[in-house]
Design an enzyme around this catalytic site. Structure first.
Site, mmCIF file in Angstrom:
data_model
loop_
_atom_site.group_PDB
_atom_site.id
_atom_site.type_symbol
_atom_site.label_atom_id
_atom_site.label_comp_id
_atom_site.label_asym_id
_atom_site.label_seq_id
_atom_site.Cartn_x
_atom_site.Cartn_y
_atom_site.Cartn_z
ATOM 1 N N GLY A 187 -1.679 -4.364 1.740
ATOM 2 C CA GLY A 187 -1.036 -5.575 1.202
ATOM 3 C C GLY A 187 -2.084 -6.539 0.661
ATOM 4 O O GLY A 187 -1.965 -7.057 -0.463
ATOM 5 N N HIS A 188 -3.134 -6.780 1.451
ATOM 6 C CA HIS A 188 -4.230 -7.642 0.998
ATOM 7 C C HIS A 188 -4.910 -7.033 -0.235
ATOM 8 O O HIS A 188 -5.238 -7.737 -1.189
ATOM 9 C CB HIS A 188 -5.288 -7.793 2.095
ATOM 10 C CG HIS A 188 -4.813 -8.464 3.348
ATOM 11 N ND1 HIS A 188 -4.760 -7.828 4.555
ATOM 12 C CD2 HIS A 188 -4.374 -9.727 3.579
ATOM 13 C CE1 HIS A 188 -4.330 -8.669 5.484
ATOM 14 N NE2 HIS A 188 -4.075 -9.827 4.918
ATOM 15 N N MET B 211 3.799 -4.438 5.613
ATOM 16 C CA MET B 211 2.452 -4.374 6.185
ATOM 17 C C MET B 211 2.026 -5.750 6.659
ATOM 18 O O MET B 211 2.312 -6.759 6.005
ATOM 19 C CB MET B 211 1.473 -3.829 5.160
ATOM 20 C CG MET B 211 1.690 -2.370 4.917
ATOM 21 S SD MET B 211 0.326 -1.675 3.997
ATOM 22 C CE MET B 211 0.888 0.027 3.901
HETATM 23 P P1 AMP Z 1 -2.899 -13.106 6.017
HETATM 24 O O1 AMP Z 1 -4.236 -12.458 6.161
HETATM 25 O O2 AMP Z 1 -1.834 -12.514 6.874
HETATM 26 O O3 AMP Z 1 -2.981 -14.609 6.098
HETATM 27 O O4 AMP Z 1 -2.427 -12.785 4.532
HETATM 28 C C1 AMP Z 1 -3.241 -13.099 3.421
HETATM 29 C C2 AMP Z 1 -2.427 -12.930 2.175
HETATM 30 O O5 AMP Z 1 -1.972 -11.582 2.066
HETATM 31 C C3 AMP Z 1 -1.171 -13.824 2.182
HETATM 32 O O6 AMP Z 1 -0.979 -14.377 0.891
HETATM 33 C C4 AMP Z 1 -0.084 -12.853 2.547
HETATM 34 O O7 AMP Z 1 1.186 -13.225 2.071
HETATM 35 C C5 AMP Z 1 -0.583 -11.586 1.866
HETATM 36 N N1 AMP Z 1 0.054 -10.403 2.472
HETATM 37 C C6 AMP Z 1 0.151 -10.139 3.806
HETATM 38 N N2 AMP Z 1 0.865 -9.016 4.008
HETATM 39 C C7 AMP Z 1 1.222 -8.551 2.785
HETATM 40 C C8 AMP Z 1 1.981 -7.435 2.318
HETATM 41 N N3 AMP Z 1 2.509 -6.555 3.163
HETATM 42 N N4 AMP Z 1 2.155 -7.288 0.983
HETATM 43 C C9 AMP Z 1 1.619 -8.190 0.114
HETATM 44 N N5 AMP Z 1 0.893 -9.264 0.484
HETATM 45 C C10 AMP Z 1 0.702 -9.451 1.799
#
Ligand code: AMP
Length: 279
Positions: free
Chosen positions: A36-37, A184
């Site tokens: 996702g990231h 994810m």
């Molecule tokens: P986090 O590390 O959880 O703060 O996420 C960092 C970025 O990745 C945020 O903008 C989230 O929305 C994005 N993100 C997290 N999970 C996913 C995913 N499964 N698909 C797309 N983007 C994601």
């Protein structure tokens, strides 16, 4: 790939890039990177000459000390992954670099603070807005990339950018899912094998709700059926399942022009969220 822990050398590096008139894409994360990231990194690389990723587990956005303590941290692995992706730089600051010891600034997003994530995670969005403002001021990207996975967070950041006049374009990228539909998330790593199977129920509930709405079922009925399903499986606790206007996240009774379903639930001790754009 350049690795920065301190603000000043990062700023000097970015200044060089700006002087060469190259555009900067920025992907803020809390690490424990997954596909996702990586999809955000790739979107940035397609649209910008340089891509910067930040990895920082921001303490002020955690309303639960256990969640912060147990948040997965895999910095070395993350750096290797970013290097393989051809990311240009990563910023992984310490708390001391990001916050004054007596930090007191808070943000209030009105009704967005009292709905869904705002309601169940008091102080969360203030912490998100605080760290994103700091990161935007430090990096000053042309474009910043976020995931639809955290849809309410994206709406908060849109407000932040428009109200504080940041000259930054925002992109909201689609949710990357596991083959069985689970969105994810770094927190998925904390699920036991049994709970990992149960976690697919969040996406199933969104699909069930979408189908129910198509058959003119009420959200109240859908919610109680989902709750009954979760109870029959056991170990899943629904926090909310809401239908909202996807432009402003105000609650809806019926599907409108622009609608989104959003869900949060505990699977064991792990709190997960997901959503589905309907129109
Ligand atoms: P986090 O590390 O959880 O703060 O996420 C960092 C970025 O990745 C945020 O903008 C989230 O929305 C994005 N993100 C997290 N999970 C996913 C995913 N499964 N698909 C797309 N983007 C994601």
């Amino acid at each position: 790939m350049h690795i920065f822990q301190e603000i000043q050398p990062l700023k000097a590096f970015l200044e060089q890039i700006r002087r060469g008139s190259e555009t900067i894409g920025f992907v803020p994360t809390m690490g424990a990177l997954h596909p996702g990231h990586i999809s955000l990194i790739q979107a940035s690389q397609k649209q910008n000459q340089k891509t910067i990723c930040s990895i920082y587990v921001n303490p002020t956005q955690f309303n639960n000390a256990q969640d912060l303590a147990k948040y997965p941290r895999t910095l070395e692995q993350d750096i290797e992954l970013l290097r393989q992706q051809g990311c240009d730089a990563v910023f992984c600051p310490t708390n001391a670099e990001m916050y004054a010891a007596d930090s007191i600034l808070k943000f209030d997003f009105g009704y967005l603070n009292t709905e869904m994530e705002g309601r169940y995670r008091p102080g969360h969005f203030s912490g998100v807005a605080l760290v994103v403002s700091k990161l935007f001021n430090i990096v000053r990207p042309d474009v910043a990339y976020f995931g639809q996975k955290d849809y309410q967070q994206f709406k908060i950041i849109e407000r932040l950018v428009s109200e504080l006049k940041f000259e930054i374009a925002l992109k909201c990228m689609p949710i990357v899912r596991e083959p069985d539909g689970l969105a994810m998330s770094s927190r998925n790593a904390r699920l036991s094998q049994e709970n990992r199977k149960k976690a697919t129920q969040l996406y199933q509930a969104l699909l069930f709700a979408k189908e129910g709405l198509n058959k003119s079922k009420s959200m109240a009925d859908i919610r109680s059926q989902v709750e009954a399903q979760f109870n029959s499986i056991g170990g899943i606790q629904l926090e909310y399942l809401e239908l909202a206007d996807s432009t402003n996240l105000l609650p809806l009774e019926n599907v409108g022009d622009k609608s989104i379903l959003l869900i949060a639930a505990y699977v064991g001790e792990v709190r997960l969220i997901d959503n589905l754009l309907l129109t």
